[in-house]
Design an enzyme around this catalytic site. Sequence first.
Site, PDB file in Angstrom:
ATOM      1  N   ARG A  15       7.657  -3.838   5.061  1.00 29.10           N
ATOM      2  CA  ARG A  15       8.912  -3.124   4.937  1.00 29.10           C
ATOM      3  C   ARG A  15       9.998  -3.888   5.693  1.00 29.10           C
ATOM      4  O   ARG A  15       9.696  -4.794   6.475  1.00 29.10           O
ATOM      5  CB  ARG A  15       8.779  -1.712   5.511  1.00 29.10           C
ATOM      6  CG  ARG A  15       7.753  -0.855   4.788  1.00 29.10           C
ATOM      7  CD  ARG A  15       7.780   0.556   5.322  1.00 29.10           C
ATOM      8  NE  ARG A  15       6.806   1.394   4.641  1.00 29.10           N
ATOM      9  CZ  ARG A  15       6.887   2.724   4.546  1.00 29.10           C
ATOM     10  NH1 ARG A  15       7.899   3.347   5.130  1.00 29.10           N
ATOM     11  NH2 ARG A  15       5.969   3.418   3.917  1.00 29.10           N
ATOM     12  N   ASP A  42       0.486   2.944  -0.616  1.00 33.56           N
ATOM     13  CA  ASP A  42       0.707   3.098   0.824  1.00 33.56           C
ATOM     14  C   ASP A  42      -0.452   3.786   1.544  1.00 33.56           C
ATOM     15  O   ASP A  42      -0.311   4.872   2.104  1.00 33.56           O
ATOM     16  CB  ASP A  42       2.008   3.855   1.065  1.00 33.56           C
ATOM     17  CG  ASP A  42       2.517   3.678   2.488  1.00 33.56           C
ATOM     18  OD1 ASP A  42       1.942   2.853   3.219  1.00 33.56           O
ATOM     19  OD2 ASP A  42       3.480   4.354   2.861  1.00 33.56           O
ATOM     20  N   HIS A  45      -1.579   5.004   6.381  1.00 28.77           N
ATOM     21  CA  HIS A  45      -1.211   6.287   6.952  1.00 28.77           C
ATOM     22  C   HIS A  45      -2.345   6.781   7.835  1.00 28.77           C
ATOM     23  O   HIS A  45      -3.497   6.373   7.707  1.00 28.77           O
ATOM     24  CB  HIS A  45      -0.987   7.323   5.836  1.00 28.77           C
ATOM     25  CG  HIS A  45       0.421   7.433   5.356  1.00 28.77           C
ATOM     26  ND1 HIS A  45       1.453   7.862   6.158  1.00 28.77           N
ATOM     27  CD2 HIS A  45       0.966   7.196   4.145  1.00 28.77           C
ATOM     28  CE1 HIS A  45       2.572   7.885   5.458  1.00 28.77           C
ATOM     29  NE2 HIS A  45       2.308   7.477   4.238  1.00 28.77           N
ATOM     30  N   TYR A  89      -2.604  16.447   4.312  1.00 32.93           N
ATOM     31  CA  TYR A  89      -1.418  15.823   3.735  1.00 32.93           C
ATOM     32  C   TYR A  89      -1.693  14.405   3.214  1.00 32.93           C
ATOM     33  O   TYR A  89      -1.342  14.078   2.084  1.00 32.93           O
ATOM     34  CB  TYR A  89      -0.341  15.822   4.814  1.00 32.93           C
ATOM     35  CG  TYR A  89       1.015  15.299   4.439  1.00 32.93           C
ATOM     36  CD1 TYR A  89       1.441  15.213   3.130  1.00 32.93           C
ATOM     37  CD2 TYR A  89       1.912  14.914   5.431  1.00 32.93           C
ATOM     38  CE1 TYR A  89       2.693  14.747   2.801  1.00 32.93           C
ATOM     39  CE2 TYR A  89       3.170  14.458   5.124  1.00 32.93           C
ATOM     40  CZ  TYR A  89       3.561  14.369   3.811  1.00 32.93           C
ATOM     41  OH  TYR A  89       4.806  13.909   3.509  1.00 32.93           O
ATOM     42  N   TYR A  90      -2.324  13.579   4.031  1.00 30.89           N
ATOM     43  CA  TYR A  90      -2.542  12.182   3.658  1.00 30.89           C
ATOM     44  C   TYR A  90      -3.967  11.924   3.175  1.00 30.89           C
ATOM     45  O   TYR A  90      -4.527  10.862   3.425  1.00 30.89           O
ATOM     46  CB  TYR A  90      -2.229  11.264   4.844  1.00 30.89           C
ATOM     47  CG  TYR A  90      -0.781  11.285   5.272  1.00 30.89           C
ATOM     48  CD1 TYR A  90       0.227  10.913   4.391  1.00 30.89           C
ATOM     49  CD2 TYR A  90      -0.424  11.679   6.553  1.00 30.89           C
ATOM     50  CE1 TYR A  90       1.557  10.940   4.784  1.00 30.89           C
ATOM     51  CE2 TYR A  90       0.911  11.708   6.955  1.00 30.89           C
ATOM     52  CZ  TYR A  90       1.893  11.330   6.066  1.00 30.89           C
ATOM     53  OH  TYR A  90       3.210  11.357   6.451  1.00 30.89           O
ATOM     54  N   ARG A 162      17.984  11.249   3.999  1.00 28.66           N
ATOM     55  CA  ARG A 162      16.995  12.187   4.561  1.00 28.66           C
ATOM     56  C   ARG A 162      16.646  11.714   5.953  1.00 28.66           C
ATOM     57  O   ARG A 162      16.265  10.558   6.150  1.00 28.66           O
ATOM     58  CB  ARG A 162      15.749  12.199   3.671  1.00 28.66           C
ATOM     59  CG  ARG A 162      14.583  13.004   4.208  1.00 28.66           C
ATOM     60  CD  ARG A 162      13.533  13.187   3.115  1.00 28.66           C
ATOM     61  NE  ARG A 162      13.054  11.923   2.604  1.00 28.66           N
ATOM     62  CZ  ARG A 162      11.874  11.376   2.889  1.00 28.66           C
ATOM     63  NH1 ARG A 162      11.055  11.986   3.730  1.00 28.66           N
ATOM     64  NH2 ARG A 162      11.510  10.229   2.363  1.00 28.66           N
ATOM     65  N   TYR A 164      14.346  11.901   9.297  1.00 27.32           N
ATOM     66  CA  TYR A 164      13.143  12.327  10.015  1.00 27.32           C
ATOM     67  C   TYR A 164      13.551  12.692  11.441  1.00 27.32           C
ATOM     68  O   TYR A 164      14.210  11.904  12.132  1.00 27.32           O
ATOM     69  CB  TYR A 164      12.115  11.195  10.057  1.00 27.32           C
ATOM     70  CG  TYR A 164      11.446  10.909   8.742  1.00 27.32           C
ATOM     71  CD1 TYR A 164      10.259  11.546   8.385  1.00 27.32           C
ATOM     72  CD2 TYR A 164      11.974   9.972   7.858  1.00 27.32           C
ATOM     73  CE1 TYR A 164       9.631  11.267   7.186  1.00 27.32           C
ATOM     74  CE2 TYR A 164      11.353   9.688   6.652  1.00 27.32           C
ATOM     75  CZ  TYR A 164      10.175  10.332   6.320  1.00 27.32           C
ATOM     76  OH  TYR A 164       9.555  10.059   5.123  1.00 27.32           O
ATOM     77  N   ASP A 193      13.691  16.371   8.268  1.00 34.33           N
ATOM     78  CA  ASP A 193      12.265  16.314   7.936  1.00 34.33           C
ATOM     79  C   ASP A 193      11.453  16.236   9.231  1.00 34.33           C
ATOM     80  O   ASP A 193      11.440  15.211   9.908  1.00 34.33           O
ATOM     81  CB  ASP A 193      11.988  15.100   7.043  1.00 34.33           C
ATOM     82  CG  ASP A 193      10.583  15.089   6.476  1.00 34.33           C
ATOM     83  OD1 ASP A 193       9.708  15.800   7.020  1.00 34.33           O
ATOM     84  OD2 ASP A 193      10.344  14.366   5.499  1.00 34.33           O
ATOM     85  N   GLU A 219      12.617  20.356   6.016  1.00 31.08           N
ATOM     86  CA  GLU A 219      11.320  20.023   5.422  1.00 31.08           C
ATOM     87  C   GLU A 219      10.209  20.014   6.480  1.00 31.08           C
ATOM     88  O   GLU A 219      10.414  19.557   7.609  1.00 31.08           O
ATOM     89  CB  GLU A 219      11.386  18.650   4.743  1.00 31.08           C
ATOM     90  CG  GLU A 219      12.376  18.606   3.588  1.00 31.08           C
ATOM     91  CD  GLU A 219      12.205  17.365   2.724  1.00 31.08           C
ATOM     92  OE1 GLU A 219      11.233  17.311   1.955  1.00 31.08           O
ATOM     93  OE2 GLU A 219      13.047  16.455   2.827  1.00 31.08           O
ATOM     94  N   HIS A 244       5.695  19.821   1.187  1.00 32.49           N
ATOM     95  CA  HIS A 244       4.920  19.038   0.243  1.00 32.49           C
ATOM     96  C   HIS A 244       3.760  19.863  -0.310  1.00 32.49           C
ATOM     97  O   HIS A 244       3.265  20.780   0.346  1.00 32.49           O
ATOM     98  CB  HIS A 244       4.355  17.791   0.918  1.00 32.49           C
ATOM     99  CG  HIS A 244       5.400  16.896   1.515  1.00 32.49           C
ATOM    100  ND1 HIS A 244       6.048  17.189   2.700  1.00 32.49           N
ATOM    101  CD2 HIS A 244       5.900  15.712   1.093  1.00 32.49           C
ATOM    102  CE1 HIS A 244       6.916  16.232   2.971  1.00 32.49           C
ATOM    103  NE2 HIS A 244       6.847  15.323   2.017  1.00 32.49           N
ATOM    104  N   THR A 294       7.746  11.429  -1.768  1.00 31.44           N
ATOM    105  CA  THR A 294       7.363  10.015  -1.780  1.00 31.44           C
ATOM    106  C   THR A 294       6.537   9.678  -0.555  1.00 31.44           C
ATOM    107  O   THR A 294       6.633  10.337   0.481  1.00 31.44           O
ATOM    108  CB  THR A 294       8.617   9.117  -1.793  1.00 31.44           C
ATOM    109  OG1 THR A 294       8.247   7.749  -1.891  1.00 31.44           O
ATOM    110  CG2 THR A 294       9.435   9.307  -0.517  1.00 31.44           C
ATOM    111  N   THR A 295       5.698   8.661  -0.666  1.00 32.48           N
ATOM    112  CA  THR A 295       5.115   8.000   0.488  1.00 32.48           C
ATOM    113  C   THR A 295       5.711   6.601   0.644  1.00 32.48           C
ATOM    114  O   THR A 295       5.221   5.806   1.421  1.00 32.48           O
ATOM    115  CB  THR A 295       3.588   7.901   0.337  1.00 32.48           C
ATOM    116  OG1 THR A 295       3.032   7.311   1.511  1.00 32.48           O
ATOM    117  CG2 THR A 295       3.195   7.027  -0.844  1.00 32.48           C
ATOM    118  N   ARG A 383       6.319   4.460  10.631  1.00 32.76           N
ATOM    119  CA  ARG A 383       6.461   3.383   9.659  1.00 32.76           C
ATOM    120  C   ARG A 383       7.291   2.227  10.205  1.00 32.76           C
ATOM    121  O   ARG A 383       8.195   1.712   9.545  1.00 32.76           O
ATOM    122  CB  ARG A 383       7.092   3.893   8.344  1.00 32.76           C
ATOM    123  CG  ARG A 383       6.759   5.331   8.001  1.00 32.76           C
ATOM    124  CD  ARG A 383       5.265   5.612   7.933  1.00 32.76           C
ATOM    125  NE  ARG A 383       4.645   4.998   6.801  1.00 32.76           N
ATOM    126  CZ  ARG A 383       3.407   4.476   6.816  1.00 32.76           C
ATOM    127  NH1 ARG A 383       2.695   4.520   7.906  1.00 32.76           N
ATOM    128  NH2 ARG A 383       2.899   3.933   5.752  1.00 32.76           N
TER     129      ARG A 383
END
Length: 389
Positions: A15, A42, A45, A89-90, A162, A164, A193, A219, A244, A294-295, A383
């Site tokens: 990234r 991805d 995680h 979640y992941y 958005r 975090y 989020d 979120e 989610h 999205t991830t 991330r």
Amino acid sequence: MKISNLQLTVVGIPRHTGFVSKHVIVEIMTDEGITGIGEMSDFSHLPHYSLDVADLTAVLKNILIGKNPFDLSLINKELLSNFPETMFYYEKGNFIRNGIDAALHDLCAKSLNISVADLIGGRLQEKIKVCYPIFRHRFMEEVEENLEVVRQRFKQGFDVFRLYVGKNLDADEAFLDAVQSEFGSKVTIKSLDFSHLLDWKQAWQAVKRLSAYRFQMVESPAVQNDFEGLAHFRMKVDHPVSEHVWSFRQQYEMIKHDSVDIFNISPIFIGGITSARKAAAAAEVAGKGCLLGTTQELSIGTAAMAHLGSSLTNLTYTSDPTGPELYVADIVQNPVKYENGYLIVPGRDVPGLGMQLDWEKIEQYKVPNLSWGNVSVHQLQDRTAQTKA
């Protein structure tokens, strides 16, 4: 037409933050010479474990070879038996099912010479409004860094972001104040989020503090699967609440407890286009809106979401898929396009998902496995490759 072979290829794409995300490219071949492609997006995680790709390939070949790719319901049922939902979640099983399901949709649409959007019901829109993510502040000096991200992305046409939040509220507040002061109404903060970092009472206190600034929704403001806490939070705040969907049982519980206003639906977290369509239909029956989550996928995964979103009748909020913009490279010849803050749905003139693999790029970023070595917990959460203490 029968499935004749399967190939999985792991790539590690950095990234712009420096964090390297690992993805699995899926190729499903048939006896008629048509190949469908998908993306297990991805894997980098939490939880902090990885998969053996050779073993995964053998398992999936055992499930798929000899099947008719149009038997989507049958194949998804068998995939769910082998990679079940775990209310997490992941959950990596969902990632696996998502990649296979995308490749099957690509394959079936190619065989009919139509787009995936047309395969799953047709297009209601040709572009989807999206937001750009601003990753979580851990340190006050990151405020100016993230403000510069807003400046640069605003120049590219992104006007919704958005944020975090939840690790450093002083920094979160400073960032929101700076954005509002510099951009005014030209920039919209779509959501705060919390990503399940805080319990619902802590998140409520944080939202009360940050409500002096403009944002559209909140979120994930409770720990995972705390449906009652999420409902309590929703009753105490003025903003819509989004969460989610990562299993159908979890979605059922959120509907039962009336925990949310908006379902955040993404194929990667619910296990594919097939499952995401079911989740969106359940949301519609419950009278809830949807957005695409999205991830941070590459272009194959993002194209799958674009086709999905173009066909949904209750996609009523700004969505999240801007993954290709976060990476230094992609592994297709024709990456998805963004124009003026919209994700453009790949056209009808190219069948399937509309993506073609770029093997020169794949060879450049190919890695042998999905393991991470000494990547830390905060890097997986936020991330980032930063090493500040």
